[in-house]
Design a protein around this motif. Structure first.
Motif, PDB file in Angstrom:
ATOM      1  N   LYS A 121       0.838  -1.202   0.000  1.00  0.00           N
ATOM      2  CA  LYS A 121       0.000   0.000   0.000  1.00  0.00           C
ATOM      3  C   LYS A 121       0.875   1.255   0.000  1.00  0.00           C
ATOM      4  O   LYS A 121       0.610   2.214  -0.721  1.00  0.00           O
ATOM      5  CB  LYS A 121      -0.933  -0.006   1.212  1.00  0.00           C
ATOM      6  N   SER A 122       1.932   1.220   0.794  1.00  0.00           N
ATOM      7  CA  SER A 122       2.806   2.387   0.867  1.00  0.00           C
ATOM      8  C   SER A 122       3.503   2.644  -0.475  1.00  0.00           C
ATOM      9  O   SER A 122       3.611   3.777  -0.925  1.00  0.00           O
ATOM     10  CB  SER A 122       3.766   2.208   2.057  1.00  0.00           C
ATOM     11  N   ILE A 123       3.929   1.583  -1.157  1.00  0.00           N
ATOM     12  CA  ILE A 123       4.560   1.734  -2.477  1.00  0.00           C
ATOM     13  C   ILE A 123       3.547   2.306  -3.477  1.00  0.00           C
ATOM     14  O   ILE A 123       3.845   3.236  -4.219  1.00  0.00           O
ATOM     15  CB  ILE A 123       5.115   0.379  -2.996  1.00  0.00           C
ATOM     16  N   VAL A 124       2.331   1.751  -3.477  1.00  0.00           N
ATOM     17  CA  VAL A 124       1.305   2.214  -4.416  1.00  0.00           C
ATOM     18  C   VAL A 124       0.999   3.696  -4.159  1.00  0.00           C
ATOM     19  O   VAL A 124       0.888   4.486  -5.090  1.00  0.00           O
ATOM     20  CB  VAL A 124       0.023   1.345  -4.316  1.00  0.00           C
ATOM     21  N   GLU A 125       0.896   4.076  -2.886  1.00  0.00           N
ATOM     22  CA  GLU A 125       0.602   5.473  -2.558  1.00  0.00           C
ATOM     23  C   GLU A 125       1.749   6.403  -2.957  1.00  0.00           C
ATOM     24  O   GLU A 125       1.516   7.520  -3.410  1.00  0.00           O
ATOM     25  CB  GLU A 125       0.232   5.615  -1.081  1.00  0.00           C
ATOM     26  N   GLN A 126       2.993   5.937  -2.818  1.00  0.00           N
ATOM     27  CA  GLN A 126       4.140   6.730  -3.274  1.00  0.00           C
ATOM     28  C   GLN A 126       4.060   6.969  -4.781  1.00  0.00           C
ATOM     29  O   GLN A 126       4.588   7.948  -5.283  1.00  0.00           O
ATOM     30  CB  GLN A 126       5.464   6.014  -2.980  1.00  0.00           C
ATOM     31  N   HIS A 127       3.407   6.065  -5.489  1.00  0.00           N
ATOM     32  CA  HIS A 127       3.243   6.185  -6.937  1.00  0.00           C
ATOM     33  C   HIS A 127       1.916   6.881  -7.276  1.00  0.00           C
ATOM     34  O   HIS A 127       1.434   6.766  -8.394  1.00  0.00           O
ATOM     35  CB  HIS A 127       3.332   4.813  -7.607  1.00  0.00           C
ATOM     36  N   LYS A 128       1.327   7.551  -6.295  1.00  0.00           N
ATOM     37  CA  LYS A 128       0.074   8.317  -6.458  1.00  0.00           C
ATOM     38  C   LYS A 128      -1.096   7.423  -6.857  1.00  0.00           C
ATOM     39  O   LYS A 128      -2.033   7.858  -7.527  1.00  0.00           O
ATOM     40  CB  LYS A 128       0.241   9.431  -7.517  1.00  0.00           C
ATOM     41  N   GLY A 129      -1.021   6.160  -6.438  1.00  0.00           N
ATOM     42  CA  GLY A 129      -2.080   5.215  -6.793  1.00  0.00           C
ATOM     43  C   GLY A 129      -2.911   4.819  -5.590  1.00  0.00           C
ATOM     44  O   GLY A 129      -2.756   5.371  -4.494  1.00  0.00           O
ATOM     45  N   LYS A 130      -3.807   3.860  -5.823  1.00  0.00           N
ATOM     46  CA  LYS A 130      -4.676   3.352  -4.757  1.00  0.00           C
ATOM     47  C   LYS A 130      -4.613   1.829  -4.773  1.00  0.00           C
ATOM     48  O   LYS A 130      -4.560   1.216  -5.833  1.00  0.00           O
ATOM     49  CB  LYS A 130      -6.133   3.759  -5.019  1.00  0.00           C
ATOM     50  N   LEU A 131      -4.646   1.241  -3.579  1.00  0.00           N
ATOM     51  CA  LEU A 131      -4.692  -0.214  -3.433  1.00  0.00           C
ATOM     52  C   LEU A 131      -5.835  -0.536  -2.500  1.00  0.00           C
ATOM     53  O   LEU A 131      -5.926   0.034  -1.412  1.00  0.00           O
ATOM     54  CB  LEU A 131      -3.372  -0.738  -2.840  1.00  0.00           C
ATOM     55  N   TYR A 132      -6.738  -1.406  -2.941  1.00  0.00           N
ATOM     56  CA  TYR A 132      -7.837  -1.798  -2.061  1.00  0.00           C
ATOM     57  C   TYR A 132      -8.254  -3.224  -2.387  1.00  0.00           C
ATOM     58  O   TYR A 132      -7.820  -3.789  -3.400  1.00  0.00           O
ATOM     59  CB  TYR A 132      -9.026  -0.823  -2.172  1.00  0.00           C
ATOM     60  N   ALA A 133      -9.068  -3.790  -1.501  1.00  0.00           N
ATOM     61  CA  ALA A 133      -9.481  -5.186  -1.662  1.00  0.00           C
ATOM     62  C   ALA A 133     -10.993  -5.297  -1.591  1.00  0.00           C
ATOM     63  O   ALA A 133     -11.655  -4.475  -0.960  1.00  0.00           O
ATOM     64  CB  ALA A 133      -8.846  -6.038  -0.559  1.00  0.00           C
ATOM     65  N   LYS A 134     -11.510  -6.318  -2.251  1.00  0.00           N
ATOM     66  CA  LYS A 134     -12.930  -6.664  -2.141  1.00  0.00           C
ATOM     67  C   LYS A 134     -12.990  -8.173  -1.970  1.00  0.00           C
ATOM     68  O   LYS A 134     -12.151  -8.886  -2.514  1.00  0.00           O
ATOM     69  CB  LYS A 134     -13.697  -6.269  -3.401  1.00  0.00           C
ATOM     70  N   THR A 135     -14.005  -8.632  -1.247  1.00  0.00           N
ATOM     71  CA  THR A 135     -14.079 -10.063  -1.030  1.00  0.00           C
ATOM     72  C   THR A 135     -15.514 -10.556  -1.089  1.00  0.00           C
ATOM     73  O   THR A 135     -16.435  -9.824  -0.747  1.00  0.00           O
ATOM     74  CB  THR A 135     -13.407 -10.416   0.326  1.00  0.00           C
ATOM     75  N   VAL A 136     -15.687 -11.767  -1.582  1.00  0.00           N
ATOM     76  CA  VAL A 136     -16.970 -12.459  -1.522  1.00  0.00           C
ATOM     77  C   VAL A 136     -16.719 -13.641  -0.583  1.00  0.00           C
ATOM     78  O   VAL A 136     -15.994 -14.569  -0.944  1.00  0.00           O
ATOM     79  CB  VAL A 136     -17.397 -12.981  -2.917  1.00  0.00           C
ATOM     80  N   PRO A 137     -17.249 -13.586   0.664  1.00  0.00           N
ATOM     81  CA  PRO A 137     -16.927 -14.636   1.647  1.00  0.00           C
ATOM     82  C   PRO A 137     -17.093 -16.044   1.071  1.00  0.00           C
ATOM     83  O   PRO A 137     -18.064 -16.330   0.382  1.00  0.00           O
ATOM     84  CB  PRO A 137     -17.916 -14.363   2.785  1.00  0.00           C
ATOM     85  N   ASN A 138     -16.100 -16.876   1.363  1.00  0.00           N
ATOM     86  CA  ASN A 138     -16.047 -18.271   0.920  1.00  0.00           C
ATOM     87  C   ASN A 138     -15.985 -18.447  -0.592  1.00  0.00           C
ATOM     88  O   ASN A 138     -16.221 -19.543  -1.098  1.00  0.00           O
ATOM     89  CB  ASN A 138     -17.218 -19.078   1.494  1.00  0.00           C
ATOM     90  N   GLU A 139     -15.680 -17.373  -1.318  1.00  0.00           N
ATOM     91  CA  GLU A 139     -15.543 -17.516  -2.767  1.00  0.00           C
ATOM     92  C   GLU A 139     -14.237 -16.924  -3.272  1.00  0.00           C
ATOM     93  O   GLU A 139     -13.348 -17.656  -3.676  1.00  0.00           O
ATOM     94  CB  GLU A 139     -16.728 -16.864  -3.484  1.00  0.00           C
ATOM     95  N   THR A 140     -14.148 -15.593  -3.256  1.00  0.00           N
ATOM     96  CA  THR A 140     -12.955 -14.959  -3.828  1.00  0.00           C
ATOM     97  C   THR A 140     -12.534 -13.724  -3.036  1.00  0.00           C
ATOM     98  O   THR A 140     -13.333 -13.116  -2.335  1.00  0.00           O
ATOM     99  CB  THR A 140     -13.210 -14.472  -5.279  1.00  0.00           C
ATOM    100  N   THR A 141     -11.269 -13.376  -3.211  1.00  0.00           N
ATOM    101  CA  THR A 141     -10.735 -12.112  -2.719  1.00  0.00           C
ATOM    102  C   THR A 141     -10.031 -11.467  -3.901  1.00  0.00           C
ATOM    103  O   THR A 141      -9.316 -12.147  -4.635  1.00  0.00           O
ATOM    104  CB  THR A 141      -9.715 -12.342  -1.581  1.00  0.00           C
TER     105      THR A 141
END
Length: 148
Positions: A121-141
């Motif tokens: 996250k810190s590397i992505v933010e240094q590159h002026k970007g965004k890092l985030y996650a989404k999840t579907v429980p018991n299926e995918t992340t």
């Protein structure tokens, strides 16, 4: 400095493919060629490495991992998705905190110090970007890296 992110991502995939294969996971990837971003190639490779390393650790046996890199409007979007139990909604915002673990038993089972996602996250933010996650429980992340 402008770097070819497509080449950087592919070079990480080449180093990780054997481990993914050894774990008997299905791996699919789609990399749009010649996508350039302003930044540090080694650092951005480290982000991809952290995301794939986590995916390998947390994907269910015989599960699958997919990685895509594509241009989205004015940004470049890197998406990593893996099958598995997912991340409980109450943990989703905190997985990027240093030393945070959604499941404390993970540290003993998988090693590591809970720093990977915080570093990514810190590397992505240094590159002026965004890092985030989404999840579907018991299926995918899924992890999303938006870079301008």
């Amino acid at each position: 400095m402008h770097i070819n992110l497509s080449d950087a991502v592919e070079s990480v995939i080449l180093t990780m493919e054997a481990v993914i294969f050894e774990k008997e996971l299905t791996f699919r990837y789609e990399i749009e060629p010649d996508l350039f971003v302003r930044g540090n190639s080694e650092q951005l490779k480290q982000v991809v490495m952290i995301l794939l390393d986590n995916a390998i650790k947390y994907t269910n046996p015989k599960g699958s991992i997919s990685l895509t890199l594509a241009k989205r409007h004015h940004d470049i979007l890197l998406t990593e998705t893996n099958t598995g139990q997912g991340i409980a909604p109450e943990h989703l915002d905190r997985i990027f905190d240093r030393f945070y673990r959604a499941d404390p038993s993970r540290s003993r089972k998988h090693g590591g110090y809970g720093l990977g996602l915080a570093i990514a996250k810190s590397i992505v933010e240094q590159h002026k970007g965004k890092l985030y996650a989404k999840t579907v429980p018991n299926e995918t992340t899924s992890f999303y890296v938006h870079l301008p």
